[in-house]
Design a protein around this motif. Structure first.
Motif, short mmCIF file in Angstrom:
data_model
loop_
_atom_site.label_atom_id
_atom_site.label_comp_id
_atom_site.label_asym_id
_atom_site.label_seq_id
_atom_site.Cartn_x
_atom_site.Cartn_y
_atom_site.Cartn_z
N THR A 1 0.83 -1.21 0.00
CA THR A 1 0.00 0.00 0.00
C THR A 1 0.86 1.25 0.00
OG1 THR A 1 -1.74 -1.17 1.21
CG2 THR A 1 -1.82 1.23 1.22
N LEU B 1 1.02 4.28 -2.92
CA LEU B 1 0.79 5.70 -2.66
C LEU B 1 2.00 6.54 -3.08
CD1 LEU B 1 -1.00 5.53 0.81
CD2 LEU B 1 -2.03 5.96 -1.43
N ALA C 1 -12.73 12.65 0.85
CA ALA C 1 -11.80 11.94 -0.03
C ALA C 1 -11.32 12.84 -1.16
CB ALA C 1 -12.48 10.69 -0.59
N PHE D 1 -7.31 13.59 -1.25
CA PHE D 1 -6.54 13.06 -2.38
C PHE D 1 -6.20 14.16 -3.39
CE2 PHE D 1 -8.44 9.06 -0.86
CZ PHE D 1 -7.29 8.28 -0.80
N VAL E 1 -8.77 9.51 -8.72
CA VAL E 1 -8.79 8.23 -8.00
C VAL E 1 -9.49 8.34 -6.66
CG1 VAL E 1 -6.65 7.51 -9.12
CG2 VAL E 1 -6.54 8.62 -6.88
N ALA E 2 -9.94 9.55 -6.29
CA ALA E 2 -10.54 9.74 -4.96
C ALA E 2 -11.79 8.88 -4.77
CB ALA E 2 -10.86 11.22 -4.75
N PRO F 1 -12.89 6.05 -6.50
CA PRO F 1 -12.64 4.61 -6.38
C PRO F 1 -11.96 4.24 -5.06
CG PRO F 1 -11.99 5.40 -8.55
CD PRO F 1 -12.30 6.60 -7.73
N LEU F 2 -10.95 5.01 -4.64
CA LEU F 2 -10.28 4.69 -3.38
C LEU F 2 -11.21 4.87 -2.19
CD1 LEU F 2 -6.69 6.17 -3.92
CD2 LEU F 2 -7.44 3.80 -4.07
N MET G 1 -13.32 1.80 -2.08
CA MET G 1 -12.56 0.65 -1.59
C MET G 1 -12.33 0.74 -0.08
SD MET G 1 -9.73 0.34 -4.63
CE MET G 1 -10.22 0.18 -6.34
N ILE G 2 -11.93 1.92 0.38
CA ILE G 2 -11.69 2.10 1.81
C ILE G 2 -12.98 1.89 2.59
CG2 ILE G 2 -11.03 3.77 3.58
CD1 ILE G 2 -9.11 5.00 1.52
#
Length: 373
Positions: free
Chosen positions: A16, A20, A323, A327, A338-339, A341-342, A345-346
């Motif tokens: 991870t 990043l 997010a 991000f 990507v904010a 999707p991440l 996921m988070i």
């Protein structure tokens, strides 16, 4: 023999961290690939549906590409220039609108609008700032956007990446699935399925809702004859992904412009005793503009969102805004991409962790422990 949990956590943590760091260091380089992947992800269900209708994967992607090119040409030739023109005109007209508002306040509330009052000073400052810096601000935003999405990225790399990924999407997912750790593959598949459902609901579903409402608002306001109606409708549609914000922001802009557009007379004429002077607004027209946004809200809440998004998106608006802010600040424009999707996921991982915690002895204590275990 499976690795101990401590070692697994260490390796996944390192992976991870590396991800990043790469995202932060290579943001501009990987931008076209992120955009291409996002486009391929959004278009994959359409390609799957075309395959169900009997087309091969290659032909399905070719059909999608041709349609996308036609839409892109229409956007470049018709819609984008109109949005830029109306946006510039709206910024240029803002000082005059503020001047009319100031005159109305002077006429209605003279005790609050004396020469040195805070309200009057602030209105004058805002008008001066918009007049001197509004055009400069718009030019800066447009030039920055052009710098991020440069000609090479927009016209060459992103479409090529999207087409290749779309053609090989099913093969890539199968290969990634084959690389999953065997001990954890079922759990990872379940989590990935939940993430996909969340992303599909939000990005595909909510994106479609934003597009439909943006087109509806822009078309309705243009037919109604509202100045800057297309750009106001586009703004309202763009921020519809945040509940109620699109209707509030777009509605406030549209109603404000409608008021100033139908404004007749001036407070100065009344103060100077001009014969027949009157200050008035066509409130029927203003109410009509307001009803356009009420109709949009009704259609969104009762038809579009239930059908296209569903009731369990799993992304709270506050979590989404956090997010985007975090991000975006850390990784710039790539971070904004990507904010969502991440964040999805988070969110799935957090809900999974909470479920595991609620099944653990740490949560249940000795009272919840099976004595035969």
């Amino acid at each position: 023999m499976a690795l101990p949990m401590k070692d697994q956590a260490k390796y996944w943590g390192i992976a991870t961290a590396v991800f990043l760091v790469v995202l932060w260091a290579l943001g501009d380089v990987i931008l076209p690939f992120v955009l291409g992947g996002a486009i391929a992800y959004c278009l994959d269900p359409i390609a799957d549906r075309l395959e169900e209708w009997g087309l091969s994967r290659a032909i399905a992607v070719a059909v999608i590409t041709v349609v996308a090119l036609l839409i892109f040409v229409v956007l470049v030739l018709l819609i984008i220039p109109t949005l830029v023109t109306q946006g510039s005109a709206l910024v240029a007209a803002a000082p005059e609108y503020l001047k009319q508002l100031r005159d109305w306040l002077i006429e209605r509330f003279p005790e609050l609008m004396v020469e040195d009052s805070a309200i009057r000073v602030q209105l004058n400052n805002i008008a001066a700032s918009l007049q001197s810096r509004g055009g400069e601000l718009l030019s800066t935003v447009l030039s920055s956007f052009s710098g991020v999405l440069n000609v090479v990225v927009l016209f060459l790399i992103v479409p090529v990446v999207a087409v290749y990924l779309l053609v090989d999407w099913d093969n890539m997912t199968a290969k990634i699935d084959a690389l999953l750790p065997r001990d954890h593959a079922p759990v990872i598949r379940e989590l990935a399925s939940q993430m996909d459902a969340t992303l599909a609901s939000f990005i595909r579903g909510q994106g479609t809702v934003c597009l439909i409402l943006g087109v509806f608002y822009a078309t309705a306001l243009m037919i109604a004859g509202l100045n800057f109606g297309i750009v106001i409708g586009a703004i309202a549609g763009l921020v519809t992904f945040i509940p109620y914000v699109g209707a509030i922001v777009g509605g406030a802009l549209a109603v404000g412009v409608a008021i100033f557009q139908t404004w007749t007379g001036s407070a100065a004429d009344l103060a100077n005793g001009v014969e027949g002077a009157v200050v008035g607004v066509n409130w029927f027209y203003v109410i009509g503009i307001y009803l356009i946004f009420q109709a949009g809200q009704f259609v969104e809440g009762n038809i579009l969102t239930p059908k296209l998004v569903g009731t369990s998106v799993g992304l709270h608006p506050v979590w989404l805004l956090l997010a985007l802010s975090v991000f975006g600040a850390l990784f710039g424009f790539v971070g904004l991409l990507v904010a969502v999707p991440l964040a999805a996921m988070i969110g799935v991982l957090v809900r999974f962790a909470i479920g595991q915690y609620q099944q653990s002895t740490l949560y249940k204590g000795q009272a919840g422990k099976d004595p035969d275990a």
